[in-house]
Scaffold this motif. Structure first.
Motif, PDB file in Angstrom:
ATOM      1  N   TYR A  31      38.656 -19.716  40.700  1.00  0.00           N
ATOM      2  CA  TYR A  31      39.235 -19.699  39.278  1.00  0.00           C
ATOM      3  C   TYR A  31      39.083 -18.019  38.636  1.00  0.00           C
ATOM      4  O   TYR A  31      38.573 -17.151  39.357  1.00  0.00           O
ATOM      5  CB  TYR A  31      38.059 -20.567  38.532  1.00  0.00           C
ATOM      6  N   LEU A  32      39.655 -18.044  37.435  1.00  0.00           N
ATOM      7  CA  LEU A  32      39.811 -16.864  36.821  1.00  0.00           C
ATOM      8  C   LEU A  32      38.266 -16.690  36.180  1.00  0.00           C
ATOM      9  O   LEU A  32      38.138 -17.405  35.323  1.00  0.00           O
ATOM     10  CB  LEU A  32      40.983 -16.966  35.811  1.00  0.00           C
ATOM     11  N   PRO A  33      37.708 -15.635  36.534  1.00  0.00           N
ATOM     12  CA  PRO A  33      36.414 -15.277  36.056  1.00  0.00           C
ATOM     13  C   PRO A  33      36.609 -14.582  34.482  1.00  0.00           C
ATOM     14  O   PRO A  33      37.469 -14.024  34.286  1.00  0.00           O
ATOM     15  CB  PRO A  33      35.668 -14.430  37.032  1.00  0.00           C
ATOM     16  N   ASP A  34      35.471 -14.809  33.802  1.00  0.00           N
ATOM     17  CA  ASP A  34      35.349 -14.072  32.699  1.00  0.00           C
ATOM     18  C   ASP A  34      35.129 -12.644  32.672  1.00  0.00           C
ATOM     19  O   ASP A  34      35.824 -12.039  31.693  1.00  0.00           O
ATOM     20  CB  ASP A  34      34.226 -14.580  31.564  1.00  0.00           C
ATOM     21  N   ALA A  35      34.553 -12.185  33.569  1.00  0.00           N
ATOM     22  CA  ALA A  35      34.400 -10.805  33.552  1.00  0.00           C
ATOM     23  C   ALA A  35      34.474 -10.514  35.187  1.00  0.00           C
ATOM     24  O   ALA A  35      33.411 -10.240  36.096  1.00  0.00           O
ATOM     25  CB  ALA A  35      33.227 -10.255  32.991  1.00  0.00           C
ATOM     26  N   PRO A  36      35.595 -10.151  35.866  1.00  0.00           N
ATOM     27  CA  PRO A  36      35.574  -9.927  37.245  1.00  0.00           C
ATOM     28  C   PRO A  36      35.086  -8.687  37.451  1.00  0.00           C
ATOM     29  O   PRO A  36      35.047  -7.541  36.720  1.00  0.00           O
ATOM     30  CB  PRO A  36      37.075  -9.744  37.608  1.00  0.00           C
ATOM     31  N   THR A  37      34.448  -8.799  38.864  1.00  0.00           N
ATOM     32  CA  THR A  37      33.860  -7.464  39.498  1.00  0.00           C
ATOM     33  C   THR A  37      35.068  -6.929  40.287  1.00  0.00           C
ATOM     34  O   THR A  37      35.335  -7.650  41.217  1.00  0.00           O
ATOM     35  CB  THR A  37      32.548  -7.512  40.199  1.00  0.00           C
ATOM     36  N   THR A  38      35.458  -5.754  40.066  1.00  0.00           N
ATOM     37  CA  THR A  38      36.702  -5.230  41.071  1.00  0.00           C
ATOM     38  C   THR A  38      36.247  -4.738  42.189  1.00  0.00           C
ATOM     39  O   THR A  38      35.231  -3.941  42.179  1.00  0.00           O
ATOM     40  CB  THR A  38      37.622  -4.207  40.152  1.00  0.00           C
ATOM     41  N   SER A  70      40.129  -1.688  39.313  1.00  0.00           N
ATOM     42  CA  SER A  70      39.807  -0.936  38.484  1.00  0.00           C
ATOM     43  C   SER A  70      40.876   0.050  37.948  1.00  0.00           C
ATOM     44  O   SER A  70      41.940   0.479  38.878  1.00  0.00           O
ATOM     45  CB  SER A  70      38.679  -0.278  38.576  1.00  0.00           C
ATOM     46  N   ARG A  71      40.957   0.457  36.899  1.00  0.00           N
ATOM     47  CA  ARG A  71      41.887   1.379  36.284  1.00  0.00           C
ATOM     48  C   ARG A  71      41.267   2.621  35.943  1.00  0.00           C
ATOM     49  O   ARG A  71      41.593   3.663  35.474  1.00  0.00           O
ATOM     50  CB  ARG A  71      42.418   1.149  34.836  1.00  0.00           C
ATOM     51  N   SER A  72      40.149   2.982  36.690  1.00  0.00           N
ATOM     52  CA  SER A  72      39.282   4.256  36.474  1.00  0.00           C
ATOM     53  C   SER A  72      40.053   5.322  36.872  1.00  0.00           C
ATOM     54  O   SER A  72      39.885   6.677  36.208  1.00  0.00           O
ATOM     55  CB  SER A  72      38.078   4.102  37.007  1.00  0.00           C
ATOM     56  N   VAL A 121      54.687 -11.734  46.142  1.00  0.00           N
ATOM     57  CA  VAL A 121      54.059 -10.857  45.282  1.00  0.00           C
ATOM     58  C   VAL A 121      54.908 -10.502  44.087  1.00  0.00           C
ATOM     59  O   VAL A 121      56.139 -10.482  44.022  1.00  0.00           O
ATOM     60  CB  VAL A 121      53.554  -9.753  45.795  1.00  0.00           C
ATOM     61  N   GLN A 122      54.244 -10.978  42.789  1.00  0.00           N
ATOM     62  CA  GLN A 122      55.110 -10.313  41.379  1.00  0.00           C
ATOM     63  C   GLN A 122      54.074  -9.738  40.550  1.00  0.00           C
ATOM     64  O   GLN A 122      52.949 -10.034  40.467  1.00  0.00           O
ATOM     65  CB  GLN A 122      55.790 -11.547  41.208  1.00  0.00           C
ATOM     66  N   SER A 123      54.768  -9.492  39.480  1.00  0.00           N
ATOM     67  CA  SER A 123      54.045  -9.035  38.122  1.00  0.00           C
ATOM     68  C   SER A 123      53.066  -7.931  38.470  1.00  0.00           C
ATOM     69  O   SER A 123      51.965  -7.934  38.031  1.00  0.00           O
ATOM     70  CB  SER A 123      53.517 -10.403  37.441  1.00  0.00           C
ATOM     71  N   TYR A 124      53.399  -7.012  39.016  1.00  0.00           N
ATOM     72  CA  TYR A 124      52.570  -5.613  39.202  1.00  0.00           C
ATOM     73  C   TYR A 124      52.507  -4.991  37.749  1.00  0.00           C
ATOM     74  O   TYR A 124      53.410  -4.454  37.359  1.00  0.00           O
ATOM     75  CB  TYR A 124      53.210  -4.846  40.221  1.00  0.00           C
ATOM     76  N   ARG A 125      51.209  -5.122  37.301  1.00  0.00           N
ATOM     77  CA  ARG A 125      51.183  -4.657  36.061  1.00  0.00           C
ATOM     78  C   ARG A 125      49.859  -4.425  35.250  1.00  0.00           C
ATOM     79  O   ARG A 125      48.935  -5.098  35.959  1.00  0.00           O
ATOM     80  CB  ARG A 125      52.252  -5.352  34.892  1.00  0.00           C
ATOM     81  N   LEU A 126      49.553  -4.250  33.973  1.00  0.00           N
ATOM     82  CA  LEU A 126      48.295  -4.167  33.582  1.00  0.00           C
ATOM     83  C   LEU A 126      47.924  -5.842  32.966  1.00  0.00           C
ATOM     84  O   LEU A 126      48.981  -6.231  32.386  1.00  0.00           O
ATOM     85  CB  LEU A 126      48.012  -3.180  32.209  1.00  0.00           C
ATOM     86  N   TYR A 127      46.647  -6.241  33.190  1.00  0.00           N
ATOM     87  CA  TYR A 127      46.143  -7.290  32.722  1.00  0.00           C
ATOM     88  C   TYR A 127      44.915  -7.038  32.097  1.00  0.00           C
ATOM     89  O   TYR A 127      43.979  -6.419  32.362  1.00  0.00           O
ATOM     90  CB  TYR A 127      45.963  -8.317  34.003  1.00  0.00           C
ATOM     91  N   GLU A 128      44.928  -8.059  30.740  1.00  0.00           N
ATOM     92  CA  GLU A 128      43.901  -7.844  29.923  1.00  0.00           C
ATOM     93  C   GLU A 128      42.768  -9.162  30.147  1.00  0.00           C
ATOM     94  O   GLU A 128      43.303 -10.255  30.213  1.00  0.00           O
ATOM     95  CB  GLU A 128      44.193  -7.834  28.552  1.00  0.00           C
ATOM     96  N   ILE A 129      41.771  -8.960  30.565  1.00  0.00           N
ATOM     97  CA  ILE A 129      40.806  -9.977  30.708  1.00  0.00           C
ATOM     98  C   ILE A 129      39.391  -9.775  30.040  1.00  0.00           C
ATOM     99  O   ILE A 129      38.981  -8.639  29.997  1.00  0.00           O
ATOM    100  CB  ILE A 129      40.368 -10.151  32.414  1.00  0.00           C
ATOM    101  N   GLY A 131      39.074  -8.567  27.063  1.00  0.00           N
ATOM    102  CA  GLY A 131      39.219  -7.156  26.594  1.00  0.00           C
ATOM    103  C   GLY A 131      39.263  -5.965  27.274  1.00  0.00           C
ATOM    104  O   GLY A 131      39.230  -5.062  26.741  1.00  0.00           O
ATOM    105  N   VAL A 132      39.170  -6.206  28.677  1.00  0.00           N
ATOM    106  CA  VAL A 132      39.235  -4.904  29.492  1.00  0.00           C
ATOM    107  C   VAL A 132      40.662  -5.119  30.125  1.00  0.00           C
ATOM    108  O   VAL A 132      41.144  -6.035  30.549  1.00  0.00           O
ATOM    109  CB  VAL A 132      38.149  -4.985  30.488  1.00  0.00           C
ATOM    110  N   ASP A 133      41.012  -3.916  30.325  1.00  0.00           N
ATOM    111  CA  ASP A 133      42.637  -3.759  31.095  1.00  0.00           C
ATOM    112  C   ASP A 133      42.242  -3.301  32.589  1.00  0.00           C
ATOM    113  O   ASP A 133      41.444  -2.542  33.020  1.00  0.00           O
ATOM    114  CB  ASP A 133      43.227  -2.631  30.366  1.00  0.00           C
ATOM    115  N   TYR A 134      42.968  -4.231  33.329  1.00  0.00           N
ATOM    116  CA  TYR A 134      42.820  -4.276  35.075  1.00  0.00           C
ATOM    117  C   TYR A 134      44.299  -3.896  35.511  1.00  0.00           C
ATOM    118  O   TYR A 134      45.383  -4.469  34.747  1.00  0.00           O
ATOM    119  CB  TYR A 134      42.437  -5.278  35.499  1.00  0.00           C
TER     120      TYR A 134
END
Length: 149
Positions: A31-38, A70-72, A121-129, A131-134
């Motif tokens: 499932y989509l987690p609230d705060a994923p650990t990347t 991560s976008r670090s 594979v599709q939609s290679y982009r930034l995702y906000e989960i 409030g955090v961008d991944y």
């Protein structure tokens, strides 16, 4: 097919990827987690085509899964995501997930489905989960199995 059992099987299979040295192990949820650990793989939404054969003999489920990193560091995040999305190699999600197909004549996902295949594979982009961008992308997985169970 029990949909949550199939989702859990896909998430479990994804964990088999071999991450490059120095990169944290892939975390994965059905499932989509609230705060994923990347880096993180999750099984997202799905659509079901019922009755592909008569008398509930076969259903087809198309899952849209996600993977986020991560976008670090922009370059290292893109390199890692590219490895995860590759069609081959030790870090390939396609290879890891399709390994759960079983041997010819065996059921997939430890008996939860008849077969599965990573198709796109599709939609290679930034995702906000939360409030955090991944940096991330979506994978499409088609699963077929008995519609009467």
């Amino acid at each position: 097919m029990d949909i949550f059992t199939v989702r859990a099987g896909i998430a479990s299979a994804a964990k088999a990827v071999a991450m490059p040295n120095g990169i944290a192990k892939l975390t994965s949820t059905p499932y989509l987690p609230d705060a994923p650990t990347t880096p993180h793989f999750f099984v997202g939404d799905y659509s079901v085509d019922f009755d592909k054969t008569m008398r509930r003999g076969l259903d087809e489920i198309e899952f849209t899964c996600g993977v986020v990193v991560s976008r670090s560091d922009d370059l290292s995040g893109q390199k890692l995501l590219d490895r995860l999305l590759s069609g081959s190699g030790p870090a390939s999600l396609k290879v890891a997930i399709e390994a759960a197909r079983g041997a010819p004549g065996e059921a997939a996902l430890d008996g939860a489905a008849d077969d599965l295949r990573v198709t796109r594979v599709q939609s290679y982009r930034l995702y906000e989960i939360a409030g955090v961008d991944y940096l991330g992308a979506q994978l499409t997985i088609r699963v077929i199995g008995d519609g009467s169970t």
